[in-house]
Design an enzyme around this catalytic site. Structure first.
Site, PDB file in Angstrom:
ATOM      1  N   GLY A   1      14.235  15.034  -0.299  1.00 53.08           N
ATOM      2  CA  GLY A   1      14.277  16.229   0.531  1.00 53.08           C
ATOM      3  C   GLY A   1      13.825  15.993   1.951  1.00 53.08           C
TER       4      GLY A   1
ATOM      5  N   HIS B   1      13.176  23.575  -7.353  1.00 53.36           N
ATOM      6  CA  HIS B   1      12.826  23.785  -5.944  1.00 53.36           C
ATOM      7  C   HIS B   1      12.077  25.094  -5.739  1.00 53.36           C
ATOM      8  CE1 HIS B   1      14.321  23.754  -1.468  1.00 53.36           C
ATOM      9  NE2 HIS B   1      13.040  23.508  -1.572  1.00 53.36           N
TER      10      HIS B   1
ATOM     11  N   HIS C   1       5.539  -3.248  11.732  1.00 53.85           N
ATOM     12  CA  HIS C   1       4.332  -3.513  12.499  1.00 53.85           C
ATOM     13  C   HIS C   1       3.141  -2.952  11.729  1.00 53.85           C
ATOM     14  CE1 HIS C   1       2.154  -4.844  15.855  1.00 53.85           C
ATOM     15  NE2 HIS C   1       2.154  -3.758  16.585  1.00 53.85           N
TER      16      HIS C   1
ATOM     17  N   GLY D   1       7.068  -6.349  16.159  1.00 52.35           N
ATOM     18  CA  GLY D   1       5.772  -6.121  16.782  1.00 52.35           C
ATOM     19  C   GLY D   1       5.052  -7.444  16.926  1.00 52.35           C
ATOM     20  N   SER D   2       3.961  -7.451  17.664  1.00 52.65           N
ATOM     21  CA  SER D   2       3.294  -8.712  17.992  1.00 52.65           C
ATOM     22  C   SER D   2       2.770  -9.436  16.762  1.00 52.65           C
ATOM     23  CB  SER D   2       2.144  -8.447  18.969  1.00 52.65           C
ATOM     24  OG  SER D   2       1.230  -7.504  18.420  1.00 52.65           O
TER      25      SER D   2
ATOM     26  N   GLU E   1      10.773   2.437  13.080  1.00 51.27           N
ATOM     27  CA  GLU E   1      10.439   1.872  11.774  1.00 51.27           C
ATOM     28  C   GLU E   1      11.016   2.665  10.606  1.00 51.27           C
ATOM     29  OE1 GLU E   1       8.349   2.133  14.311  1.00 51.27           O
ATOM     30  OE2 GLU E   1       7.162   0.301  14.522  1.00 51.27           O
TER      31      GLU E   1
ATOM     32  N   GLU F   1       3.932  -9.619  13.899  1.00 50.69           N
ATOM     33  CA  GLU F   1       5.004 -10.131  13.041  1.00 50.69           C
ATOM     34  C   GLU F   1       5.724 -11.332  13.650  1.00 50.69           C
ATOM     35  OE1 GLU F   1       3.478  -6.784  12.439  1.00 50.69           O
ATOM     36  OE2 GLU F   1       5.140  -6.443  13.801  1.00 50.69           O
TER      37      GLU F   1
END
Length: 534
Positions: A404, A285, A78, A33-34, A55, A36
């Site tokens: 999960g 669960h 980003h 991204g800009s 991402e 970075e």
């Protein structure tokens, strides 16, 4: 004024890259991204940038890589939106206890007071509570030290992801070199805490070990095999364990515990001592009732996470590194005479049918795979069949997600393959993925194809979210009543793979399965094989 011969101070970028070198890190996973871009200007040749097309995918790849290499991996995201996209697999990394350094771009400091485009208003709050630590350094000069702290916090048990937000204009600011330093991340058990467990092992008549991901994460599988053989104790895999912890063909292996309280108690009934290693006691669960262990049994737990030890509902806990605890028990316990472990009855073979059963497909995969091949799994609806038909070898042989949350398995397989390649390990990575799961991160195929990694993706296509349909009766669904939104017709994984540059094939006939799987496992580079199953 400095003299003309005074060397220029290094930049933040220079110091951070050297820090990563000192820490054994030469790979950065990202989706650019800009904000970075300044980090990667004049990117050094001794570093590798691994591109993922979303991402969450790059976090999954970094997770698999970190687990395979046993060192923290670096992910560059980003600003706010990129971190938001990545949160699913950041959560999974947190549950997997995977050491990740997650960095995110931030807009330039000079315009932050004006709420600029693409800035993150509360950068450190966004990834919480699923990172161990989050920081946006107060000044550019603080960035290298913040990343050094982040590394050691990520590696400190319990391992996990950390987050550092870096404004775009920080990378070119001057900073001071950081001296390399060693920090030990393992910690031994308190002898006063673990000695009673050694005595309990000596006195037990029918002990059992319940093994979680922490055993493999701490490199203690072979030690545990010695300990279980010494005590003739059965071994069970803890519910929802994200890694293997014991060779599943071993005579002492007792099977897998489900995430249901009553079933756990039923399976462990008859054991008088239950030692849980590297896992919660227990992960559930569904709602349950009654005791957490058989009434005649005593529970002990060894885990490196004090928070897990704090909520364990019964028994005693020792907080320490798993390999050091197992070493202590090997040295300080001797079994009572006359022990005899349970022996599991052999499973009859699965027979071919049309459409193929998942049991038959995975039984065949087990027969043709290589002894050095590893499995990265995300096929929740087929997990029981996998546990029956695809036994794992133990150490560094099996990876899945403890969260999960779907979307982990495909990119994690890429990361595991990269990590094994870095270490020159033999064998192939098998990404065993359900049809529904694969669609959460199908972009991972592109990275695997671009890097020509030794991966075979095995997609089990049953045209449904099988785990949800199979679980529906627990929530009151009548037999045959299919929950809305759980049918998945008309997906074509051959075309999806070919569209991203990967060879692919489909198998529907059981007579063709063994040869097709053998070919897919011996391919040059990555490939995908779609198995149409019932």
């Amino acid at each position: 004024m400095p003299s003309p011969n005074t060397p220029a101070r290094p930049t933040v970028r220079d110091v951070v890259l050297q820090l990563f070198r000192d820490l054994g890190i030469d790979t950065i996973f990202g989706n650019p991204g800009s904000t970075e871009l300044p980090l990667f200007r004049e990117f050094p040749e001794d570093f590798r940038y691994v591109l993922g097309l979303q991402e969450s995918v790059v976090v999954g790849m970094a997770d698999g890589y970190a687990q395979a290499t046993r060192n923290a991996a670096v992910v560059n995201l980003h600003s706010a939106v990129g971190v938001g996209h990545a949160m699913g697999n950041i959560f999974t990394a947190f549950r997997n206890q995977t050491p990740l350094i997650v960095t995110a771009g931030q807009q330039a400091r000079s315009i932050l007071p004006y709420d600029p485009f693409l800035f993150s208003a509360q950068a450190t709050e966004l990834p919480k509570p699923y990172v161990k630590w989050a920081c946006e350094p107060a000044s550019a000069a603080d960035v290298p030290r913040a990343l050094a702290r982040a590394y050691h916090m990520a590696m400190q048990p319990p391992c996990g992801p950390v987050f550092v937000s870096v404004p775009a204009d920080d990378w070119d600011q001057p900073a001071d070199w950081l001296p390399a330093r060693e920090v030990s991340h393992a910690f031994a058990p308190d002898p006063k805490a673990i000695s009673p467990l050694a005595a309990a092992l000596n006195a037990a008549k029918h002990p059992a070990f319940v093994v979680g991901a922490g055993v493999d994460r701490d490199g203690a599988v072979d030690r545990l095999v010695n300990l279980t053989e010494q005590h003739q104790a059965n071994v069970y895999i803890a519910p929802m364990s994200a890694r293997g912890g014991f060779p599943e063909r071993h005579a002492l292996f007792g099977g897998f515990l489900p995430a249901m309280r009553e079933r756990i108690v039923d399976i462990l009934n008859g054991h008088d001592l239950i030692v849980v290693l590297g896992a919660p006691a227990f992960t559930y669960h569904v709602e349950g009732n009654g005791p957490h262990v058989p009434p005649s049994a005593t529970l002990w737990q060894i885990v490196d996470d004090p928070q897990v030890a704090a909520w364990t509902p019964a028994g005693n806990s020792v907080v320490c590194s798993l390999h050091l605890a197992v070493d202590h028990l090997l040295a300080h316990s001797q079994p009572a005479p006359g022990r005899q472990a349970r022996v599991k009855a052999p499973l009859p073979p699965a027979e071919p049918s049309l459409p193929m059963s998942v049991d038959y497909a995975l039984q065949t995969l087990s027969e043709v795979r290589g002894t050095d091949d590893v499995v990265v799994e995300e096929a929740p609806g087929s997990r029981a069949a996998m546990q029956r038909r695809l036994p794992m070898a133990g150490a560094d042989n099996f990876y899945t997600m403890a969260s999960g949350g779907l979307g982990y398995g495909m990119p994690a397989a890429v990361g595991v393959a990269l990590g094994r390649q870095k270490q020159s390990l033999p064998g192939r990575t098998i990404g065993l993925i359900g049809d529904g799961s694969s669609m959460y991160s199908i972009q991972a195929l592109y990275t695997a194809a671009q890097l020509q990694l030794p991966i075979t993706f095995v997609v089990l296509n049953n045209r449904r979210y099988a785990a949800l349909q199979d679980f529906a009766p627990v929530f009151g669904y009548a037999p045959g009543d299919i929950p809305a939104g759980t049918a998945l017709p008309d997906l074509d994984f051959v075309q999806l793979a070919q569209g991203q540059g990967m060879n692919a094939s489909r198998v529907e006939q059981p007579a063709e399965l063994a040869a097709a799987l053998a070919q897919a496992l011996q391919a040059d580079g990555p490939c995908l094989i779609e198995l149409v199953v019932s």
